[in-house]
Scaffold this active site. Structure first.
Site, PDB file in Angstrom:
ATOM      1  CG  HIS A 122      -1.920   0.961   1.393  1.00 55.89           C
ATOM      2  ND1 HIS A 122      -1.686   2.253   1.792  1.00 55.89           N
ATOM      3  CD2 HIS A 122      -3.252   0.870   1.178  1.00 55.89           C
ATOM      4  CE1 HIS A 122      -2.832   2.921   1.821  1.00 55.89           C
ATOM      5  NE2 HIS A 122      -3.806   2.098   1.449  1.00 55.89           N
ATOM      6  CG  ASP A 199       0.132  -2.818   6.164  1.00 54.71           C
ATOM      7  OD1 ASP A 199      -0.871  -3.004   6.890  1.00 54.71           O
ATOM      8  OD2 ASP A 199       0.102  -2.136   5.133  1.00 54.71           O
ATOM      9  CD  GLN A 202      -7.277  -4.693   3.875  1.00 54.26           C
ATOM     10  OE1 GLN A 202      -8.250  -5.370   4.210  1.00 54.26           O
ATOM     11  NE2 GLN A 202      -7.399  -3.431   3.518  1.00 54.26           N
ATOM     12  CE  LYS A 225      -7.541  -0.259   6.089  1.00 49.09           C
ATOM     13  NZ  LYS A 225      -8.228   0.141   4.869  1.00 49.09           N
ATOM     14  CB  CYS A 363      -3.518   3.195  -1.645  1.00 53.64           C
ATOM     15  SG  CYS A 363      -4.669   4.514  -1.307  1.00 53.64           S
TER      16      CYS A 363
HETATM   17  N1  PMP Z   1      -2.062  -0.927   4.469  1.00 52.03           N
HETATM   18  C1  PMP Z   1      -3.025  -1.670   3.924  1.00 52.03           C
HETATM   19  C2  PMP Z   1      -2.716  -3.060   3.480  1.00 52.03           C
HETATM   20  C3  PMP Z   1      -4.309  -1.144   3.791  1.00 52.03           C
HETATM   21  O1  PMP Z   1      -5.280  -1.883   3.237  1.00 52.03           O
HETATM   22  C4  PMP Z   1      -4.570   0.160   4.239  1.00 52.03           C
HETATM   23  C5  PMP Z   1      -5.947   0.786   4.080  1.00 52.03           C
HETATM   24  N2  PMP Z   1      -6.473   0.668   2.789  1.00 52.03           N
HETATM   25  C6  PMP Z   1      -3.532   0.882   4.815  1.00 52.03           C
HETATM   26  C7  PMP Z   1      -2.290   0.300   4.919  1.00 52.03           C
HETATM   27  C8  PMP Z   1      -3.740   2.274   5.340  1.00 52.03           C
HETATM   28  O2  PMP Z   1      -4.611   2.267   6.412  1.00 52.03           O
HETATM   29  P1  PMP Z   1      -5.171   3.613   7.042  1.00 52.03           P
HETATM   30  O3  PMP Z   1      -5.686   4.410   5.877  1.00 52.03           O
HETATM   31  O4  PMP Z   1      -6.251   3.161   7.966  1.00 52.03           O
HETATM   32  O5  PMP Z   1      -4.049   4.302   7.724  1.00 52.03           O
END
Ligand code: PMP
Length: 403
Positions: A122, A199, A202, A225, A363
């Protein structure tokens, strides 16, 4: 087995029509819906307990502090941290990664050192490392991904060297659903003398996760999430690693003593929690974790996996559907494209039938570049989704492709 009706009853947002159809919410990788108990906890906090934490001597301050710290204790058990001081509250996954990139990076990275990420990260696990590597003259290396959407582990093994300081990797890809072998990745990084950040944005709400078993040095995720409020995230770090790096932000709470000549810092976790946090949201995160614990991750995963497999098989059988990423080990996320329909149109046509999916690069622009596509349509599942919803989604995709 889970009682799907009893679960759905707890999520008021699900009981509405969108564009004349019952809402089918398949955008859970972006953010999950909230059970009534989380909404109630937030209301209760602001109605009865609102106060600033840690420094107060009055009853409301005690209640707010207790609620805030109770969530920390529960979270430590949730991810099996050795102690609750290893749980730092942040604004979310993004802030957690920025915190580590800046604190670890500023103190530990030297010219010519290397940081390894992967091609399926991401943006929040790319840009913070780019920024600090640029500042420090360090080199950012990227583990390539196969056409199926799996990390090339041999390449990773080749990239590791005594110069590697940090390996920062996503547990489950938010675009492809790939489950990465984080325990193995961590073991290999440690053999090379590098630290590891996972990270888990998910994965933590969907798969069993034990930080001591993975043995990672840092792990991050977001409350929103996993059925909790927005504005709250968790940074887990091993005590020794958190003690070895400097604070991220300066301000109230993170200090022990402040003098113009010299300031000393508080112990972990407070050293990394400058300023007033999102107290009510942290308090209301606790019932979200309790919701997950009551169901149990194995049951949640089994249910979501059933939906995932049905969706994958169903999409494969529809002419004109291209699946993006078919990793052998995947979790709850399906990315696809339709031959005759632009992805944004697919998203809008599904919305017209009450189905919420996400369209775009999610992203993960470098990953999309690798596949030579602009983005994907992504359906992602949570425990409140049903087999009937998946069938309705498949029927809708079929209608769109055969227009
Ligand atoms: N890493 C991953 C794998 C994600 O799916 C996301 C959210 N789409 C993020 C980081 C960023 O999370 P946040 O916007 O809640 O900071």
């Amino acid at each position: 087995m889970i009682d799907i009706n009893a679960i759905r009853e707890q999520f008021p947002v699900l009981h509405q029509e969108v564009n004349g159809h019952p809402l089918v919410y398949f955008d859970n990788a972006a953010t999950s819906q909230k059970p009534q108990r989380v909404i109630d906890a937030l209301l209760h906090y602001y109605r009865f307990d609102n106060s600033n934490i840690h420094r107060g001597v009055h009853t409301l301050a005690d209640r707010a502090t207790e609620g805030f710290e109770d969530t920390r204790k529960l979270l430590a058990r949730f991810i099996n941290a050795a102690e609750s001081e290893e749980v730092i509250f942040t604004k979310g996954t993004t802030e957690g990664i920025n915190l580590v990139a800046q604190s670890f990076g500023r103190s530990m990275l030297r010219q010519g050192d290397e940081v390894i990420i992967s091609a399926m990260e991401h943006h929040s696990n790319i840009v913070p490392w780019q920024m600090i590597c640029q500042e420090k003259g360090a080199v950012l290396k990227v583990i390539p991904v196969s056409p199926e959407g799996e990390l090339l582990m041999d390449e990773y093994a080749r990239q590791l060297s005594p110069k590697t300081r940090m390996v920062s990797i996503v547990h489950v890809s938010n675009t492809l659903g790939t489950v990465n072998p984080v325990k193995k990745i961590t073991e290999m990084a440690h053999e090379a003398g590098a630290k590891v950040l996972i990270d888990a944005a998910q994965s933590v709400g969907h798969l069993p996760l034990d930080v001591q078993e993975i043995d990672c040095d840092f792990l991050v995720f977001s409350a929103h999430k996993i059925y909790g409020p927005t504005g709250v995230g968790v940074l887990y770090g091993k005590r020794a690693e958190l003690e070895a790096i400097p604070p991220y932000q300066g301000g109230g709470s993170m200090i022990r003593d402040v003098h113009f000549e010299k300031t000393t810092y508080n112990d972990i976790p407070y050293k990394f929690e400058a300023g007033t946090p999102t107290i009510g949201e942290v308090v209301a995160f606790k019932p979200a974790i309790e919701f997950i614990n009551e169901l149990g991750k194995p049951a949640i995963h089994a249910h979501e996996d059933q939906l995932f497999r049905r969706a994958m098989e169903g999409l494969k059988a529809i002419p004109g559907v291209q699946l993006v990423g078919t990793p052998a080990e995947a979790s709850g996320i399906v990315s696809f494209l339709l031959e005759n329909t632009h992805l944004f149109d697919t998203g809008m046509l599904l919305d017209a039938r009450g189905i919420a999916v996400r369209t775009g690069h999610h992203c993960t622009q470098p990953l999309m570049e690798l596949y030579g596509i602009e983005g994907t349509c992504r359906a992602s599942f949570a425990v409140y989704n049903t087999v009937e919803e998946v069938d309705y989604f498949l029927e809708s995709v079929e209608k769109i492709t055969s227009r």
